[in-house]
Design a protein around this motif. Structure first.
Motif, PDB file in Angstrom:
ATOM      1  N   GLN A 220       0.823  -1.196   0.000  1.00  0.00           N
ATOM      2  CA  GLN A 220       0.000   0.000   0.000  1.00  0.00           C
ATOM      3  C   GLN A 220       0.864   1.256   0.000  1.00  0.00           C
ATOM      4  O   GLN A 220       0.535   2.252  -0.655  1.00  0.00           O
ATOM      5  CB  GLN A 220      -0.934  -0.006   1.212  1.00  0.00           C
TER       6      GLN A 220
ATOM      7  N   GLU B 134      -3.331  -1.719 -10.489  1.00  0.00           N
ATOM      8  CA  GLU B 134      -4.011  -1.831  -9.194  1.00  0.00           C
ATOM      9  C   GLU B 134      -5.069  -0.741  -9.065  1.00  0.00           C
ATOM     10  O   GLU B 134      -6.182  -0.981  -8.586  1.00  0.00           O
ATOM     11  CB  GLU B 134      -2.990  -1.722  -8.056  1.00  0.00           C
ATOM     12  N   VAL B 135      -4.720   0.475  -9.496  1.00  0.00           N
ATOM     13  CA  VAL B 135      -5.690   1.572  -9.496  1.00  0.00           C
ATOM     14  C   VAL B 135      -6.860   1.214 -10.413  1.00  0.00           C
ATOM     15  O   VAL B 135      -8.031   1.459 -10.077  1.00  0.00           O
ATOM     16  CB  VAL B 135      -5.026   2.887  -9.958  1.00  0.00           C
TER      17      VAL B 135
ATOM     18  N   ASN C 191      -7.957  -1.779 -11.176  1.00  0.00           N
ATOM     19  CA  ASN C 191      -8.766  -2.788 -10.496  1.00  0.00           C
ATOM     20  C   ASN C 191      -9.722  -2.154  -9.510  1.00  0.00           C
ATOM     21  O   ASN C 191     -10.905  -2.497  -9.444  1.00  0.00           O
ATOM     22  CB  ASN C 191      -7.861  -3.785  -9.763  1.00  0.00           C
ATOM     23  N   ARG C 192      -9.203  -1.218  -8.736  1.00  0.00           N
ATOM     24  CA  ARG C 192     -10.036  -0.543  -7.749  1.00  0.00           C
ATOM     25  C   ARG C 192     -11.094   0.317  -8.434  1.00  0.00           C
ATOM     26  O   ARG C 192     -12.222   0.444  -7.951  1.00  0.00           O
ATOM     27  CB  ARG C 192      -9.165   0.310  -6.822  1.00  0.00           C
TER      28      ARG C 192
ATOM     29  N   SER D 274     -13.845  -1.912  -9.493  1.00  0.00           N
ATOM     30  CA  SER D 274     -14.612  -2.332  -8.316  1.00  0.00           C
ATOM     31  C   SER D 274     -15.603  -1.250  -7.909  1.00  0.00           C
ATOM     32  O   SER D 274     -16.758  -1.528  -7.564  1.00  0.00           O
ATOM     33  CB  SER D 274     -13.670  -2.647  -7.150  1.00  0.00           C
ATOM     34  N   CYS D 275     -15.144  -0.001  -7.953  1.00  0.00           N
ATOM     35  CA  CYS D 275     -16.005   1.131  -7.624  1.00  0.00           C
ATOM     36  C   CYS D 275     -17.151   1.254  -8.625  1.00  0.00           C
ATOM     37  O   CYS D 275     -18.306   1.459  -8.257  1.00  0.00           O
ATOM     38  CB  CYS D 275     -15.176   2.408  -7.594  1.00  0.00           C
TER      39      CYS D 275
ATOM     40  N   GLN E 119     -12.935  -7.883 -15.171  1.00  0.00           N
ATOM     41  CA  GLN E 119     -13.583  -6.770 -14.473  1.00  0.00           C
ATOM     42  C   GLN E 119     -14.490  -5.996 -15.415  1.00  0.00           C
ATOM     43  O   GLN E 119     -15.609  -5.621 -15.063  1.00  0.00           O
ATOM     44  CB  GLN E 119     -12.504  -5.824 -13.914  1.00  0.00           C
TER      45      GLN E 119
END
Length: 239
Positions: free
Chosen positions: A50, A97-98, A100-101, A104-105, A162
């Motif tokens: 992180q 990674e950003v 992916n997030r 998800s959002c 995704q």
């Protein structure tokens, strides 16, 4: 695993799992409903991962994505390059990674709209307005995401799963609109979802990579959604 804590199992079950050990014990633990909390090593690894993400993003914002090197990130964190590469094989991987997030959002917002009783037009306007607000508030970040292709399922194949989930939820919203008589049945819902996403992505890409101007992304996205809604109105017929 020695540092892990165990929850949700009887003492006898825990002893049975501990006695077996190895991969087999892991399967046994799952079958018995035993939950293992991350040990100290796992927590440290998650924390460093992180920290790498947050440090990289701060540098992207301060000096631009293209001008930021892996060397810059490791110098700030005082870690070695091999350590960085154990977590992320490239600088682009941080943005994956950003991405992916981000997906998800998007998925969560789509699910919220699916649970609402609003009209299809209100759902789409509210949905894409929220997306635009997020991009507008973090233009520097989404510029890096666009330039790296971090959310592009063509340039980043790992995002295809995704993207497919998000697309299926949008299709469900449009399918409900067809059943309500709010959306034309002249086109399959997967095509309609593809049109809407292509329209939105084009507007966002042009806005984030273009020179800063007085126009707001929210206004441009609002116009794009209204344009789409005009095109899919039930009275539209293909001749």
């Amino acid at each position: 695993m020695a540092n892990a804590k165990v929850r949700g199992a009887s003492p006898a079950a825990i002893r049975s799992v501990a006695q077996r050990g190895g991969k087999r014990s892991g399967r046994r633990a799952s079958a018995l409903g035993v939950e293992f909390e991350p040990g100290l090593r796992e927590r440290k690894k998650a924390r460093l991962r992180q920290e790498i993400i947050e440090t990289a993003l701060r540098l992207f914002r301060a000096q631009g994505y293209e001008n930021t090197r892996v060397e810059d990130v490791v110098q700030v964190l005082e870690i070695s390059q091999p350590t960085f590469f154990r977590y992320f094989p490239t600088k682009d991987a941080v943005l994956y990674e950003v991405g992916n997030r981000g997906y998800s959002c998007i998925t969560e917002k789509l699910k919220v709209e699916l649970s609402s009783d609003a009209s299809t037009a209100d759902r789409l306007r509210r949905l894409y307005n929220e997306f635009a607000r997020e991009v507008e508030a973090n233009r520097w970040l989404w510029q890096a995401v666009v330039l790296s292709g971090a959310m592009d399922p063509v340039r980043s194949p790992q995002m295809r799963g995704q993207e497919k989930i998000a697309a299926s939820l949008l299709q469900e919203i449009l399918e409900q609109g067809q059943k309500r008589g709010e959306i034309t049945r002249a086109f399959p819902v997967d095509h309609l979802a593809e049109f809407m996403e292509a329209l939105y992505n084009t507007v966002v890409r042009n806005w984030v990579v273009g020179p800063p101007g007085p126009d707001k992304l929210i206004g441009r996205v609002r116009n794009a959604v209204d344009f789409f809604l005009c095109g899919v109105a039930p009275e539209v017929r293909v001749t």
